[in-house]
Design a protein around this motif. Structure first.
Motif, mmCIF file in Angstrom:
data_model
loop_
_atom_site.group_PDB
_atom_site.id
_atom_site.type_symbol
_atom_site.label_atom_id
_atom_site.label_comp_id
_atom_site.label_asym_id
_atom_site.label_seq_id
_atom_site.Cartn_x
_atom_site.Cartn_y
_atom_site.Cartn_z
ATOM 1 N N ASN A 302 29.951 -1.309 0.380
ATOM 2 C CA ASN A 302 29.184 0.640 1.243
ATOM 3 C C ASN A 302 28.181 1.376 0.572
ATOM 4 O O ASN A 302 27.149 1.336 1.246
ATOM 5 C CB ASN A 302 30.874 1.591 -0.042
ATOM 6 N N VAL A 303 27.299 0.795 -0.683
ATOM 7 C CA VAL A 303 26.227 0.788 -1.400
ATOM 8 C C VAL A 303 25.119 0.429 0.254
ATOM 9 O O VAL A 303 24.410 0.653 0.347
ATOM 10 C CB VAL A 303 25.941 0.660 -2.236
ATOM 11 N N PHE A 304 25.888 -1.380 0.348
ATOM 12 C CA PHE A 304 24.597 -1.737 1.088
ATOM 13 C C PHE A 304 24.564 -1.118 2.610
ATOM 14 O O PHE A 304 23.608 -1.137 3.041
ATOM 15 C CB PHE A 304 25.087 -2.689 1.548
ATOM 16 N N VAL A 305 25.917 -0.789 2.629
ATOM 17 C CA VAL A 305 25.571 -0.280 4.037
ATOM 18 C C VAL A 305 25.179 1.129 4.185
ATOM 19 O O VAL A 305 23.658 1.268 5.433
ATOM 20 C CB VAL A 305 27.441 0.330 4.780
ATOM 21 N N GLY A 306 25.241 2.119 3.037
ATOM 22 C CA GLY A 306 24.392 3.151 3.237
ATOM 23 C C GLY A 306 23.196 3.288 3.102
ATOM 24 O O GLY A 306 21.680 3.101 3.979
ATOM 25 N N LEU A 307 22.486 2.063 2.627
ATOM 26 C CA LEU A 307 21.363 1.460 2.025
ATOM 27 C C LEU A 307 20.233 1.327 3.184
ATOM 28 O O LEU A 307 19.643 1.423 3.813
ATOM 29 C CB LEU A 307 20.657 -0.017 1.511
ATOM 30 N N TYR A 308 21.655 0.612 4.401
ATOM 31 C CA TYR A 308 21.110 -0.178 5.172
ATOM 32 C C TYR A 308 20.842 0.827 6.537
ATOM 33 O O TYR A 308 19.311 1.014 7.083
ATOM 34 C CB TYR A 308 21.850 -0.685 6.097
ATOM 35 N N LYS A 309 21.681 1.721 6.458
ATOM 36 C CA LYS A 309 21.505 3.038 7.372
ATOM 37 C C LYS A 309 20.050 3.885 7.278
ATOM 38 O O LYS A 309 19.483 4.489 7.698
ATOM 39 C CB LYS A 309 22.321 3.910 7.087
ATOM 40 N N ASP A 310 20.514 4.179 5.775
ATOM 41 C CA ASP A 310 19.314 5.149 4.855
ATOM 42 C C ASP A 310 17.635 4.067 5.343
ATOM 43 O O ASP A 310 16.667 5.357 4.979
ATOM 44 C CB ASP A 310 19.481 5.023 3.476
ATOM 45 N N SER A 311 17.745 3.505 5.774
ATOM 46 C CA SER A 311 16.534 2.749 5.600
ATOM 47 C C SER A 311 15.209 3.672 7.277
ATOM 48 O O SER A 311 14.534 3.776 7.310
ATOM 49 C CB SER A 311 16.090 1.414 6.358
ATOM 50 N N THR A 312 16.477 4.259 8.208
ATOM 51 C CA THR A 312 15.922 5.031 9.572
ATOM 52 C C THR A 312 15.134 5.847 8.520
ATOM 53 O O THR A 312 14.187 6.687 9.367
ATOM 54 C CB THR A 312 16.823 5.777 9.657
ATOM 55 N N LEU A 313 15.009 6.562 7.105
ATOM 56 C CA LEU A 313 14.547 7.826 6.190
ATOM 57 C C LEU A 313 13.080 7.410 6.943
ATOM 58 O O LEU A 313 12.877 9.047 6.625
ATOM 59 C CB LEU A 313 15.121 7.953 5.017
ATOM 60 N N VAL A 314 12.260 5.777 6.584
ATOM 61 C CA VAL A 314 11.335 6.249 6.054
ATOM 62 C C VAL A 314 10.690 6.569 7.369
ATOM 63 O O VAL A 314 9.626 6.231 7.656
ATOM 64 C CB VAL A 314 10.565 4.518 5.526
#
Lengths: 374, 242
Positions: A302-314
């Motif tokens: 769950n954390v990994f998936v969140g991190l991966y998608k949150d990379s779009t915040l850059v």
């Protein structure tokens, strides 16, 4: 010998054979009857659902496939050709979506890094990979090899990090973040349970701080404020700063997922390990942590998936991740008004990656559960 | 072998062990019994420091239990323990359960540890289960694995904390048989149990505890035929009446 269930029921005590289940409860017919047509209401629901699905899928397929245009020079040209989706915008910008502005003659480098990634991941993800022990050494060296290939130096042309973009950037942030946050998160989870009070407080404060602020603010800190904190003259690449922030942020969440697993380990496990004379390290390494990680797999993924998608915040601090590229494409007058196609394409990329992670974790859970079922 | 002098222990304000003196000679078999809450489990858990005592001394094989981690780990590696709920490691096979501590604590080679493990699994009569996981075994089998796991450390003494209390009736005998055999081989044992048949058969001494104190201790013949204290007689009549 098979016994018909209809045979006369006069077995002597202790002699009753095990009979096969009645045929209506097994097989395709049994399944259909049980799940789709068990009552009048259920039958009606099944028919309505199938009809709705048909409407949705047939219209979507028309738009996405049958009426779609794959090659055209502009949005206007697309519309002239057919009424469906205009995938030509993706085709025209595909290189940017994949590599960002990574120079064309050097693109073999990210390609090679991707191929090597598969080789490096295989022994980690699949424990029956041939020559797993030797390959694991390669996996350990992989981050350095990949860093060198992507960035350059020592015989390769340096490609400044500002030129990375698209899925390449997502993969760099996502995979570095995952690889760095897992060990850090485990260490934090263990630290938070430590008997050494100072250490425990330090870990707790870090976790609560990182979980208590939005990732965006950390990224802003990374892009602007970090320069004030660092001694003058030191300059950290923006991408490196983002990688550090994303990893620390994910590590805090991961620590809580792992702590949940550690707390689910029965006291008896610690006692049995202690009674055998195992040290803290041996107990953690061989007894409690493997069990805790297994329990925490859904939370960790769950954390990994969140991190991966949150990379779009850059995209907010000006990096050209796939959303940044999509924006740039849409800003082009030629491709005006194609946001549905563009964002769907980006969404599809993320969905495929995240769905793969989720399926892998479910497979891993089943595999680890095998044989241990109580 | 084990010397306990003037032992006191509190859980918070609760005084659970009161001035316990007990010495166990090498090769001696002690059965500890008493009503629940009498402190018998706590007593044997103090011997390998799963519980920390607040006053008095415990000496095991010449080493006195103190706060020193090295001493504690040394004593734990010399004293095996079997728990009521087995506490096997569910993610490891039976064989791995048995080889873990010998490899990590005794620094045995993997080959030697496996040979030792197979030897003791043979002794508890389940060599054929070596590659299964604990969850695939019956309660009685799991408890025998737990005994083998403790024996693989080749301990000088064994502690049993109600080893048959969590078992279905038809599995108690198979565990007791293994324990009887172990007792007959000369192992020093302290067993907390309600199995009075076992006490009669193998114990050198039965210790009766109530309310945190040792009320009396005597060889089993004398203990069962001729209990001296009113409290002991009451307890015996309760557990032997049916």
């Amino acid at each position: 010998m098979t016994v018909s269930p209809d045979a006369p029921h006069d077995y002597p005590p202790g002699q009753h054979p095990s009979l096969p289940p009645p045929p209506t409860s097994t097989g395709i017919v049994g399944w259909l009857r049980g799940n789709l047509f068990s009552s009048l209401f259920s039958t009606a629901l099944t028919i309505v659902t199938v009809w709705l699905l048909w409407l949705l899928i047939s219209n979507l397929a028309d738009w996405m496939l049958f009426d779609a245009v794959v090659s055209a020079d502009s949005q206007a040209a697309c519309r002239a050709l057919d009424s469906g989706a205009c995938w030509a915008v993706i085709a025209a910008r595909l290189d940017q979506f994949v590599y960002g502005f990574y120079p064309e003659p050097e693109r073999w480098r990210p390609n090679l890094v991707f191929v090597l990634l598969i080789i490096a991941l295989a022994p980690i993800l699949y424990d029956r990979t041939p020559a797993r022990k030797q390959l694991l050494w390669f996996s350990a060296a992989y981050p350095f090899i990949a860093g060198w290939l992507i960035y350059g130096g020592i015989g390769l042309t340096v490609v400044p990090t500002g030129m990375y973009g698209g899925f390449l950037l997502t993969m760099i942030i996502g995979i570095t973040g995952i690889a760095a946050s897992l060990p850090l998160g485990i260490a934090l989870a263990l630290g938070r349970q430590s008997d050494m009070i100072a250490f425990r407080i330090l870990c707790t404060v870090f976790i609560e701080f990182a979980r208590g602020v939005p990732l965006i603010t950390l990224l802003f800190v990374a892009s602007t404020m970090l320069n004030y904190f660092l001694p003058p003259g030191t300059s950290f690449d923006l991408l490196v700063r983002v990688l550090i922030m994303v990893s620390l942020f994910a590590a805090a969440y991961l620590a809580e997922a792992v702590r949940g697993g550690l707390q689910a380990i029965p006291r008896g496990q610690y006692e049995a390990a202690s009674a055998l004379g195992l040290s803290w390290w041996a107990t953690t390494r061989k007894v409690t942590l493997p069990q805790a990680l297994k329990i925490s797999i859904p939370g960790i993924v769950n954390v990994f998936v969140g991190l991966y998608k949150d990379s779009t915040l850059v995209v907010i601090i000006g990096m050209l991740d796939p959303l940044g590229i999509a924006r740039a494409a849409l800003a082009d007058a030629k491709w005006n008004g194609l946001s549905t196609e563009t964002y769907l394409f980006v969404a599809l990329f993320f969905f495929v990656s995240c769905f793969a992670m989720s399926r892998y974790s479910m497979w891993l859970e089943r595999r680890l559960a095998r044989g241990e079922a109580q | 072998m084990i010397e306990i002098r003037g032992l006191h222990k509190w859980f918070g304000a609760l005084h659970v062990l009161k001035d316990i003196d007990l010495s166990v000679a090498t090769g001696e078999r002690i059965v500890v019994c008493g009503p629940s809450g009498s402190g018998k489990s706590t007593l044997i858990r103090c011997i390998n420091r799963l519980e920390q005592h607040q006053r008095g001394t415990i000496t095991v094989d010449g080493t006195e239990l103190s706060g020193d981690v090295k001493d504690i780990e040394k004593i734990r590696s010399e004293v095996g323990m079997v728990f009521q709920h087995f506490n096997l490691f569910p993610h490891l096979t039976v064989l791995q359960n048995c080889t873990l501590a010998p490899v990590w604590v005794r620094k045995m080679t993997a080959g030697n540890a496996e040979a030792t493990a197979r030897h003791y699994l043979e002794r508890v009569r389940i060599p054929e289960q070596a590659d299964k996981y604990p969850g695939q075994l019956s309660g009685g089998q799991q408890q025998r694995v737990a005994i083998a796991r403790a024996l693989c450390m080749e301990p000088k003494a064994m502690l049993f904390d109600e080893p048959t209390s969590a078992l279905d009736p038809e599995m108690i005998a198979e565990v007791l048989d293994v324990m009887i055999e172990l007792a007959e081989s000369g192992m020093t044992m302290i067993v907390v149990t309600h199995e009075m048949g076992f006490a009669r058969r193998v114990a050198d001494r039965v210790v009766f505890m109530d309310n945190g104190e040792i009320i009396e201790q005597a060889p089993p013949d004398e203990f069962f035929a001729n209990p001296r204290h009113e409290r002991t007689r009451e307890f015996l009549s309760q557990i032997l009446s049916h």
